[in-house]
Write a protein that holds these residues in place. Sequence first.
Motif, PDB file in Angstrom:
ATOM      1  N   MET A 191       0.825  -1.217   0.000  1.00  0.00           N
ATOM      2  CA  MET A 191       0.000   0.000   0.000  1.00  0.00           C
ATOM      3  C   MET A 191       0.861   1.270   0.000  1.00  0.00           C
ATOM      4  N   VAL A 207       1.691   2.035  -3.449  1.00  0.00           N
ATOM      5  CA  VAL A 207       0.529   2.633  -4.119  1.00  0.00           C
ATOM      6  C   VAL A 207       0.463   4.126  -3.791  1.00  0.00           C
ATOM      7  N   GLN A 208       0.687   4.441  -2.525  1.00  0.00           N
ATOM      8  CA  GLN A 208       0.618   5.853  -2.121  1.00  0.00           C
ATOM      9  C   GLN A 208       1.699   6.677  -2.836  1.00  0.00           C
ATOM     10  N   PHE A 229       3.053   5.961  -5.759  1.00  0.00           N
ATOM     11  CA  PHE A 229       2.658   6.053  -7.173  1.00  0.00           C
ATOM     12  C   PHE A 229       1.629   7.176  -7.357  1.00  0.00           C
ATOM     13  N   VAL A 230       0.631   7.199  -6.486  1.00  0.00           N
ATOM     14  CA  VAL A 230      -0.413   8.226  -6.570  1.00  0.00           C
ATOM     15  C   VAL A 230       0.212   9.612  -6.363  1.00  0.00           C
ATOM     16  N   ARG A 232       7.266   0.199 -12.665  1.00  0.00           N
ATOM     17  CA  ARG A 232       7.405   0.372 -14.114  1.00  0.00           C
ATOM     18  C   ARG A 232       6.366  -0.473 -14.872  1.00  0.00           C
ATOM     19  N   THR A 233       6.260  -1.694 -14.439  1.00  0.00           N
ATOM     20  CA  THR A 233       5.261  -2.572 -15.075  1.00  0.00           C
ATOM     21  C   THR A 233       4.519  -3.322 -13.984  1.00  0.00           C
ATOM     22  N   ILE A 234       3.406  -3.887 -14.353  1.00  0.00           N
ATOM     23  CA  ILE A 234       2.686  -4.762 -13.432  1.00  0.00           C
ATOM     24  C   ILE A 234       2.411  -6.054 -14.186  1.00  0.00           C
ATOM     25  N   MET A 281       2.388  -5.548 -18.231  1.00  0.00           N
ATOM     26  CA  MET A 281       1.612  -4.365 -18.600  1.00  0.00           C
ATOM     27  C   MET A 281       2.385  -3.115 -18.208  1.00  0.00           C
ATOM     28  N   ILE A 282       2.591  -2.239 -19.163  1.00  0.00           N
ATOM     29  CA  ILE A 282       3.355  -1.010 -18.899  1.00  0.00           C
ATOM     30  C   ILE A 282       2.433   0.018 -18.222  1.00  0.00           C
ATOM     31  N   LEU A 283       2.927   0.618 -17.175  1.00  0.00           N
ATOM     32  CA  LEU A 283       2.122   1.600 -16.432  1.00  0.00           C
ATOM     33  C   LEU A 283       2.433   3.039 -16.846  1.00  0.00           C
ATOM     34  N   VAL A 284       3.710   3.257 -17.200  1.00  0.00           N
ATOM     35  CA  VAL A 284       4.148   4.624 -17.454  1.00  0.00           C
ATOM     36  C   VAL A 284       4.827   4.710 -18.811  1.00  0.00           C
ATOM     37  N   ARG A 294       7.506   6.307 -20.669  1.00  0.00           N
ATOM     38  CA  ARG A 294       8.684   7.093 -20.329  1.00  0.00           C
ATOM     39  C   ARG A 294       9.307   7.762 -21.557  1.00  0.00           C
ATOM     40  N   LEU A 300       6.499  12.546 -18.079  1.00  0.00           N
ATOM     41  CA  LEU A 300       6.023  11.194 -18.374  1.00  0.00           C
ATOM     42  C   LEU A 300       4.504  11.118 -18.254  1.00  0.00           C
ATOM     43  N   LEU A 328       0.865   8.552 -18.151  1.00  0.00           N
ATOM     44  CA  LEU A 328       0.395   7.236 -17.721  1.00  0.00           C
ATOM     45  C   LEU A 328      -0.294   6.518 -18.869  1.00  0.00           C
ATOM     46  N   GLY A 377      -1.757   2.472 -16.066  1.00  0.00           N
ATOM     47  CA  GLY A 377      -1.259   3.397 -15.038  1.00  0.00           C
ATOM     48  C   GLY A 377      -2.371   4.292 -14.508  1.00  0.00           C
ATOM     49  N   LEU A 407      -4.455   2.375 -12.166  1.00  0.00           N
ATOM     50  CA  LEU A 407      -3.782   2.209 -10.878  1.00  0.00           C
ATOM     51  C   LEU A 407      -3.854   3.505 -10.067  1.00  0.00           C
ATOM     52  N   ARG A 408      -3.628   4.645 -10.737  1.00  0.00           N
ATOM     53  CA  ARG A 408      -3.656   5.906  -9.995  1.00  0.00           C
ATOM     54  C   ARG A 408      -5.061   6.182  -9.450  1.00  0.00           C
ATOM     55  N   GLY A 467      -5.895   3.644  -6.821  1.00  0.00           N
ATOM     56  CA  GLY A 467      -4.937   3.814  -5.726  1.00  0.00           C
ATOM     57  C   GLY A 467      -5.265   5.037  -4.889  1.00  0.00           C
ATOM     58  N   ALA A 468      -5.730   6.113  -5.559  1.00  0.00           N
ATOM     59  CA  ALA A 468      -6.058   7.339  -4.819  1.00  0.00           C
ATOM     60  C   ALA A 468      -7.206   7.078  -3.846  1.00  0.00           C
ATOM     61  N   LEU A 518      -7.955   4.151  -2.522  1.00  0.00           N
ATOM     62  CA  LEU A 518      -7.427   3.309  -1.437  1.00  0.00           C
ATOM     63  C   LEU A 518      -6.607   4.134  -0.450  1.00  0.00           C
ATOM     64  N   SER A 519      -5.804   5.066  -0.974  1.00  0.00           N
ATOM     65  CA  SER A 519      -4.977   5.907  -0.108  1.00  0.00           C
ATOM     66  C   SER A 519      -5.847   6.740   0.825  1.00  0.00           C
TER      67      SER A 519
END
Lengths: 50, 279
Positions: free
Chosen positions: A9, A12-13, A15-16, A46-48, B1-4, B6, B11, B13, B17, B20-21, B24-25, B27-28
């Motif tokens: 987590m 994740v924070q 990244f956000v 970078r990747t998932i 899977m590429i997220l960013v 570059r 950069l 997303l 990506g 995820l953002r 993720g926001a 969840l944060s």
Amino acid sequence: MPAGKLIDMYAVQVFVAVTEEGSMSGAASRMGISQSGCRRWFGNWRTISA
Amino acid sequence: MILVDRTTRPLTLTPFGLALRNRGAILSEELCNLKAQVLDAGRGVKPDLRIGLVDSFAATCGSAFTRQMLGRVAQLSVRTGLSPQQGESLLRRDLDLIITSDPLMDANDVVRYRLFTERYFVITPKALDKPLQSLDDLRALANVLPVVRFNRLSQVGLQIERHMRGLGVRMPNRLELDNADALTAMVADGIGWAVTSPMCFLQACTWVENVTAHLVPQLSLERSLYLVARRNEYSAFFADACETARNVILDTFLPRLSALGKGVETLVTIDEEDSREYF
């Protein structure tokens, strides 16, 4: 992020924070960590893997 | 899977990506609420709390409020300042609960409780032996004596400025101050006149003997003080804080205001207990 690993987590924070702030310095300031630390955490994303 | 991606600067997303953002926001945000929600679920657990008090409340009711709150929390941190700063700090999560004149109407996910409403009035130096009863009297005064105004970065200063302009009372900008104590002192010293509120007046109680209060009905300008917190966090505690603040207003603020002997306590209204407003 490698397959099968639990998603951290904190990562994740970070990244956000990086994507919302638009810079490592802004994100590092928001998270209260160094820029190099922030870059390292962000680098993990970078990747998932599916 | 590429997220960013570059290859671009800055950069960008990829759709992965972005997903995820966005998730993720959420969840944060949930994580940040976690502590307050756990404490809320436990009800009996005393929280560590960070409170922001607008200057006028801190100076007049702050000690009584803090003393009563201390019994209800494990640790208390109090910060004072102007309303706009308090609001920003609450939204940034630097504070958990604020007493402010700005109800943050544009913010979602906050809960507000109106503590009281007070009407503004005019103060002039005691030596100026001239009653003010109408806006025409005020306009005439503005032509002969400079106004001492609250800093326009403050909620009070901004509100007075807009209202007076709307009423057509022209007040050239000569002197502005960022606290009620200094403002009243300037008036007491004969430098000018000012528009102030009962709570700001009490904040400057050292100087009130040397000023005259004019309750000009046509001024019809008021402000309210609110207790504001993030919605669904510390909600049991929020109700406690509202009760405490209300008691402090009734038992400390109003009696002290009456004791000044200027009649300004009549400008304060408090909602009845059964019609209190949470919104």
